[in-house]
Write a protein that holds these residues in place. Structure first.
Motif, short mmCIF file in Angstrom:
data_model
loop_
_atom_site.label_atom_id
_atom_site.label_comp_id
_atom_site.label_asym_id
_atom_site.label_seq_id
_atom_site.Cartn_x
_atom_site.Cartn_y
_atom_site.Cartn_z
N ASP A 166 51.64 18.44 1.69
CA ASP A 166 50.74 17.35 2.07
C ASP A 166 51.06 16.85 3.48
OD1 ASP A 166 49.73 17.46 -0.41
OD2 ASP A 166 50.14 15.35 -0.94
N GLY A 167 50.02 16.61 4.24
CA GLY A 167 50.22 15.99 5.55
C GLY A 167 50.66 16.95 6.65
N THR A 168 50.77 18.24 6.33
CA THR A 168 51.12 19.20 7.38
C THR A 168 50.08 19.12 8.49
OG1 THR A 168 52.13 20.71 5.78
CG2 THR A 168 51.47 21.67 7.90
N ARG A 169 50.55 19.00 9.73
CA ARG A 169 49.63 18.87 10.87
C ARG A 169 49.26 20.26 11.40
NH1 ARG A 169 53.04 16.20 15.00
NH2 ARG A 169 54.49 17.57 13.93
N ILE A 170 47.96 20.59 11.30
CA ILE A 170 47.48 21.88 11.79
C ILE A 170 46.87 21.66 13.18
CG2 ILE A 170 45.96 23.86 11.32
CD1 ILE A 170 47.82 23.41 9.02
N CYS A 221 44.30 17.94 10.47
CA CYS A 221 44.09 18.69 11.72
C CYS A 221 44.32 17.78 12.91
CB CYS A 221 42.67 19.26 11.76
SG CYS A 221 42.44 20.58 10.55
N VAL A 222 45.08 18.26 13.88
CA VAL A 222 45.29 17.49 15.11
C VAL A 222 44.71 18.29 16.28
CG1 VAL A 222 47.31 16.25 14.27
CG2 VAL A 222 47.64 18.43 15.43
N PRO A 223 44.05 17.58 17.24
CA PRO A 223 43.40 18.27 18.35
C PRO A 223 44.39 19.13 19.12
CG PRO A 223 42.83 15.93 18.34
CD PRO A 223 43.90 16.11 17.32
N PHE A 224 44.01 20.36 19.43
CA PHE A 224 44.92 21.32 20.07
C PHE A 224 44.10 22.25 20.91
CE2 PHE A 224 49.14 23.47 19.42
CZ PHE A 224 49.89 22.32 19.30
N LYS A 226 53.24 24.57 22.58
CA LYS A 226 53.08 23.21 22.05
C LYS A 226 53.53 23.13 20.59
CE LYS A 226 49.05 21.22 23.30
NZ LYS A 226 47.64 21.15 23.76
N LEU A 227 53.31 24.20 19.85
CA LEU A 227 53.79 24.24 18.47
C LEU A 227 55.32 24.19 18.45
CD1 LEU A 227 53.27 24.75 15.40
CD2 LEU A 227 53.43 27.20 15.90
N ARG A 228 55.92 24.99 19.32
CA ARG A 228 57.38 25.01 19.40
C ARG A 228 57.92 23.63 19.79
NH1 ARG A 228 57.97 30.01 21.89
NH2 ARG A 228 57.72 28.94 23.86
N ALA A 229 57.15 22.91 20.63
CA ALA A 229 57.57 21.57 21.07
C ALA A 229 57.32 20.51 19.99
CB ALA A 229 56.85 21.20 22.36
N GLY A 230 56.77 20.92 18.87
CA GLY A 230 56.61 19.99 17.75
C GLY A 230 55.32 19.18 17.76
N GLU A 231 54.35 19.58 18.59
CA GLU A 231 53.09 18.82 18.65
C GLU A 231 52.20 19.07 17.43
OE1 GLU A 231 51.12 18.71 22.48
OE2 GLU A 231 53.04 19.12 23.47
N ALA A 232 52.54 20.06 16.64
CA ALA A 232 51.87 20.31 15.36
C ALA A 232 52.89 21.05 14.50
CB ALA A 232 50.62 21.16 15.55
N ASP A 233 52.57 21.17 13.19
CA ASP A 233 53.49 21.88 12.29
C ASP A 233 53.07 23.33 12.10
OD1 ASP A 233 54.87 19.41 11.76
OD2 ASP A 233 53.16 18.87 10.48
N ALA A 234 51.79 23.61 12.34
CA ALA A 234 51.27 24.97 12.17
C ALA A 234 50.00 25.10 12.99
CB ALA A 234 50.97 25.23 10.69
N LEU A 235 49.57 26.34 13.20
CA LEU A 235 48.36 26.61 13.98
C LEU A 235 47.48 27.60 13.25
CD1 LEU A 235 49.70 27.46 17.58
CD2 LEU A 235 48.86 25.26 16.73
N LEU A 236 46.19 27.57 13.58
CA LEU A 236 45.31 28.67 13.20
C LEU A 236 44.87 29.33 14.49
CD1 LEU A 236 43.05 27.05 10.46
CD2 LEU A 236 44.88 28.71 10.14
N LEU A 237 45.05 30.64 14.57
CA LEU A 237 44.65 31.40 15.76
C LEU A 237 44.08 32.74 15.31
CD1 LEU A 237 47.74 30.84 18.13
CD2 LEU A 237 45.39 30.10 18.59
N ALA A 238 43.26 33.33 16.16
CA ALA A 238 42.68 34.62 15.83
C ALA A 238 43.76 35.71 15.84
CB ALA A 238 41.59 34.98 16.83
N VAL A 239 43.76 36.57 14.83
CA VAL A 239 44.69 37.70 14.79
C VAL A 239 44.53 38.56 16.06
CG1 VAL A 239 45.25 39.86 13.59
CG2 VAL A 239 44.78 37.79 12.27
#
Ligand code: PBG
Length: 311
Positions: free
Chosen positions: A123-127, A147-150, A160-173
């Motif tokens: 719960d609450g994981t920031r994507i 979801c957080v703006p990215f 930015k993910l490594r810097a902790g600005e979100a917990d996970a990302l969705l990106l195209a394979v």
């Protein structure tokens, strides 16, 4: 017809775009060993502006400056992600698509540093995603995620993910593969779980209209099945006339028997309403299939959904 001595290739200057150019250069050299290529990188509005895309021109933010260089004669060939080329309007006057390269993976991937899958995220994981298409689908299936703006190119998003600005990302394979970062993927999402955007994984080669020697030289890089899929998908978007805040998803597929189908969806931003259509082309032209699927969604109320979203 003879092949040009030098082909100047223009594209965005992100690492992903430059990798795409290298693929095109390699394929061109393989096809025409004598040809020389030169890269003309340009910065686009979409790369410079990291805010909300609808606040700049929205669509075309990743292609406008590339098109301008082509039209000004500063380059001969533009490489675009089809996904980023607006489909609600025609290509810029004086330009044409000369080829669609063989399609890459169309799926989205979850990037979670701890290696969890989408269903395992607490719960609450920031994507980190600004994509209305991804946000609407996640809201429908995983409402406990936030979801957080990215924005920014894929490399910058990973930083930015490594810097902790979100917990996970969705990106195209396909994008991650192009920048050689398949290693960060924790789960590849099926198109049923996360329906891809129109044009996913397709690179288009764009030339000046009438530049026949060049068009002839590069058209051999085109893949016929990808051409059919891209044609159906782009006509679908054209007929639907979405805007940059409309959650629209879909993909065409040529199956093993050569049959073309197109599946597509329109969502409300909260994901609570989802319109679906899936049709086969049969003997129809791919563009007619695109029209037919768009009309099927319009009949279900797609216009009202799209127009009801602020943009
Ligand atoms: N919006 C940027 C963009 N444009 C095309 C791709 C992926 C590659 C493709 O589909 O061709 C991406 C990155 C992403 O969505 O993760």
């Amino acid at each position: 017809m003879s092949v040009p001595e030098l082909i100047r290739v223009v594209s965005r200057d992100s690492p992903m775009a430059l990798a795409q150019v290298e693929r095109v250069r390699a394929e061109l050299t393989a096809l025409h060993p004598g040809v020389r290529t030169e890269v003309v990188p340009v910065k686009t509005t979409g790369d410079k502006w990291l805010g909300d895309l609808s606040k700049v021109e929205g669509k075309g933010a990743f292609t406008k400056e590339v098109d301008a260089a082509l039209l000004a004669g500063e380059a001969d060939l533009a490489v675009h992600c089809v996904k980023d080329v607006p489909a609600d309007r025609p290509l810029p006057a004086g330009t044409v698509f000369a080829a669609f390269l063989k399609r890459d993976d169309i799926r989205d991937a979850l990037v979670h540093p701890g290696g969890l899958t989408l269903d395992e995220l607490p719960d609450g994981t920031r994507i980190g995603t600004s994509s209305v298409r991804r946000i609407a689908q996640l809201a429908a299936t995983h409402p406990h995620l936030e979801c957080v703006p990215f924005r920014g190119n894929a490399n910058r998003r990973l930083e930015k993910l490594r810097a902790g600005e979100a917990d996970a990302l969705l990106l195209a394979v396909s994008g991650l593969e192009r920048i050689d970062r398949r290693d960060v993927i924790s789960e590849v999402l099926s198109p049923e779980t996360m329906m891809p955007p129109i044009g996913a994984g397709i690179l288009a080669l764009q030339c000046r209209e009438g530049d026949d020697e060049l068009i002839d030289a590069v058209s051999g890089l085109g893949d016929p099945d990808t051409h059919r899929e891209a044609t159906a998908e782009r006509m679908f978007l054209h007929v639907l006339q979405g805007h940059c805040n409309s959650p629209i998803a879909g993909y065409a597929r040529v199956d093993h028997g050569g049959e073309l189908s197109l599946r597509a969806c329109v969502f409300t931003p909260d994901g609570k309403t989802r319109l679906n259509a899936h049709e086969w082309a049969g003997r129809l032209h791919p563009a007619t299939l695109g029209t037919s699927v768009a009309v099927a969604l319009l009949r279900q109320g797609a216009r009202e959904i799209i127009d009801g979203i602020p943009h």
